[in-house]
Scaffold this motif. Structure first.
Motif, mmCIF file in Angstrom:
data_model
loop_
_atom_site.group_PDB
_atom_site.id
_atom_site.type_symbol
_atom_site.label_atom_id
_atom_site.label_comp_id
_atom_site.label_asym_id
_atom_site.label_seq_id
_atom_site.Cartn_x
_atom_site.Cartn_y
_atom_site.Cartn_z
ATOM 1 N N ASP A 1 0.819 -1.218 0.000
ATOM 2 C CA ASP A 1 0.000 0.000 0.000
ATOM 3 C C ASP A 1 0.850 1.264 0.000
ATOM 4 O OD1 ASP A 1 -2.257 1.549 -0.025
ATOM 5 O OD2 ASP A 1 -2.668 1.376 2.111
ATOM 6 N N ALA B 1 -5.525 -0.591 -1.695
ATOM 7 C CA ALA B 1 -4.338 -1.383 -1.351
ATOM 8 C C ALA B 1 -4.418 -2.693 -2.139
ATOM 9 C CB ALA B 1 -4.305 -1.661 0.145
ATOM 10 N N GLY C 1 -2.635 -0.347 5.517
ATOM 11 C CA GLY C 1 -3.347 -0.865 4.344
ATOM 12 C C GLY C 1 -2.769 -2.189 3.870
ATOM 13 N N SER D 1 -5.286 -5.338 3.919
ATOM 14 C CA SER D 1 -5.803 -5.840 2.635
ATOM 15 C C SER D 1 -5.675 -7.362 2.548
ATOM 16 C CB SER D 1 -5.084 -5.166 1.461
ATOM 17 O OG SER D 1 -3.726 -5.527 1.458
#
Ligand code: ATP
Length: 427
Positions: A6, A69, A156, A160
């Motif tokens: 990210d 992300a 992120g 994710s």
């Protein structure tokens, strides 16, 4: 091993999805389209799964654009190569020199505690998460996290990976430009997009705004993305891609599986529970009638049994505001939207009208064959002809027809969050 990535881009360029696509290409892992069988796989490439394009909380102030992300899976035997590549690409391609670019990388090898990661994702897609929380979970599950600059990107990157997308999900085919064309006008045959939309909607969606005719699949910006085609399956976005005519050379395409258009961010809350940057759904009663303020924004009050809050339909939400304006005090509604730094206002994405209040109008009684005039505020009525006076209780109460209709109203595609589920999607 799962890889999460990210915050490698900035407003002046770069794109985390592009980096991920390059890496997967280098690893020889992913096909450009869903393979029918082994024979249809491009040579030297092994299809494992589509990389995940995960949108996180859209209200987070640190985002550059859509708070996206990336997560992807690498099979055993390729783990070391993948790890090396990820570092090389982030060091070489991320906008590390930019103040607001704070790349994060996460590697997860032990899936036995995936539940903890899933909970992290569910929070990161809807609320604010701190770096400390992420570091704690990484420690608990034995994940490796690497943050650059202020390190925020690991939020992120790790979150994710927790998005399993086992329930609702959609697909997006991203087409990337040649570097020499970055920032230049995008050349695309608009009629071919219109035709594609006619044939593929609703299986492929958010290509064109129905009201304005604006192309939505070609985002603006100095980044590698030429266009993104969103739909219900990889085959359908691929079919749509083959229907549109692009008038410039495309460097590569990549299909992602995603939480976009699924409402993954919305959480039902009482008004009192709302925190800064939350994404919420609140059921309540209209407590202050809608008013239009300078700039064309429409505001009204909402109340539940815990507290009250202001709701705003901002000018870019266009015709959605017309539905909001039809509300009156007493209507029972459910709204969804985002909260900013202050918890005073819900920025509306959706409005569901559940129950309509009665709209009544006070009418003056008749005297001497004419409507009586008002004798002043709360003072009743007087007849101009014979001078008779009557109290306010004699007013005739008449029900008037409501313009509002029960149902769900969503902001138009051009003003929609990536995560907002379009009204046509059952999910
Ligand atoms: P994209 O351009 O790919 O759509 P973006 O550029 O808008 O995404 P990023 O550059 O990824 O956004 O920046 C978002 C930053 O916010 C990242 O550092 C990310 O780790 C962090 N972040 C994401 N979600 C949360 C959250 N829920 N709480 C706190 N920080 C978050």
């Amino acid at each position: 091993m799962f890889v999460g990535l990210d915050d490698t881009d900035s407003l002046s360029g770069g794109c985390t999805t592009y980096l991920a696509s390059l890496m997967m290409d280098k690893l020889g892992l992913f096909g450009d389209s869903e393979p029918e069988d082994d024979a249809s796989l491009p040579k030297n490439r092994k299809f494992v799964n589509y990389p995940h394009l995960i949108r996180l909380n859209p209200n987070i102030p640190y985002k550059t654009r859509g708070n996206g992300a990336i997560a992807f899976w690498v099979p055993d035997g390729m783990v070391d190569k993948a790890r090396e590549l990820v570092f090389k690409f982030v060091a070489g391609q991320a906008r590390l020199d930019e103040e607001n670019t704070n790349p994060g990388i996460a590697f997860v090898r032990d899936y036995s505690k995936l539940m903890l990661l899933e909970n992290l994702y569910k929070k990161a897609v809807s609320e604010h998460v701190t770096l400390r929380e992420v570091e704690k979970i990484a420690y608990e599950i034995g994940a490796e996290i690497y943050g650059f600059n202020n390190g925020r990107g690991v939020i992120g990157a790790l979150s994710s990976i927790g998005a399993t997308l086992c329930d609702d999900h959609t697909f997006e085919l991203l087409a990337y430009r040649l570097k020499k064309n970055y920032g230049l006008e995008k050349k695309i045959d608009i009629d071919s997009v219109r035709n594609m939309n006619k044939r593929m909607f609703p299986k492929v969606f958010d290509s064109i705004d129905p009201q304005t005719g604006q192309l939505l699949l070609t985002p603006k910006g100095y980044d590698p993305v030429f266009c993104g085609i969103r739909g219900e399956s990889a085959q359908e976005v691929n079919r749509a891609w083959n229907m549109i005519k692009i008038q410039e050379e495309i460097e590569r395409i990549q299909i992602f599986v995603s939480n976009q258009a699924t409402d993954a961010h919305l959480r039902e809350k009482k008004i009192k529970q709302i925190k800064p940057y939350d994404c919420v759904t609140v059921k309540g009663v209209v407590s202050k009638k809608p008013t239009t303020i300078q700039g064309g924004h429409v505001l009204f009050g909402l109340q539940d049994d815990s507290s009250s809050i202001e709701c705003a339909a901002y000018e870019p939400t266009g015709e959605f505001r017309d539905e909001v304006k039809k509300l009156i005090v007493g209507d029972v509604i459910r709204v969804s939207g985002g909260i900013g730094k202050h918890t005073t206002t819900i920025n509306l994405e959706k409005l569901e009208i559940l129950q309509l209040a009665e709209n009544t109008k006070k009418i003056s009684p008749l005297c001497c064959d004419k409507s009586m005039s008002s004798a002043g505020r709360n003072k009743g009525y007087k007849c101009k002809k014979c001078g008779r006076r009557l109290g306010p209780e004699v007013a005739i109460i008449r029900k008037t027809k409501r313009k509002a209709k029960l149902g769900l109203y969503v902001v138009p595609p051009r003003a929609r969050r990536h995560l907002t589920k379009p009204p046509h999607r059952p999910g």
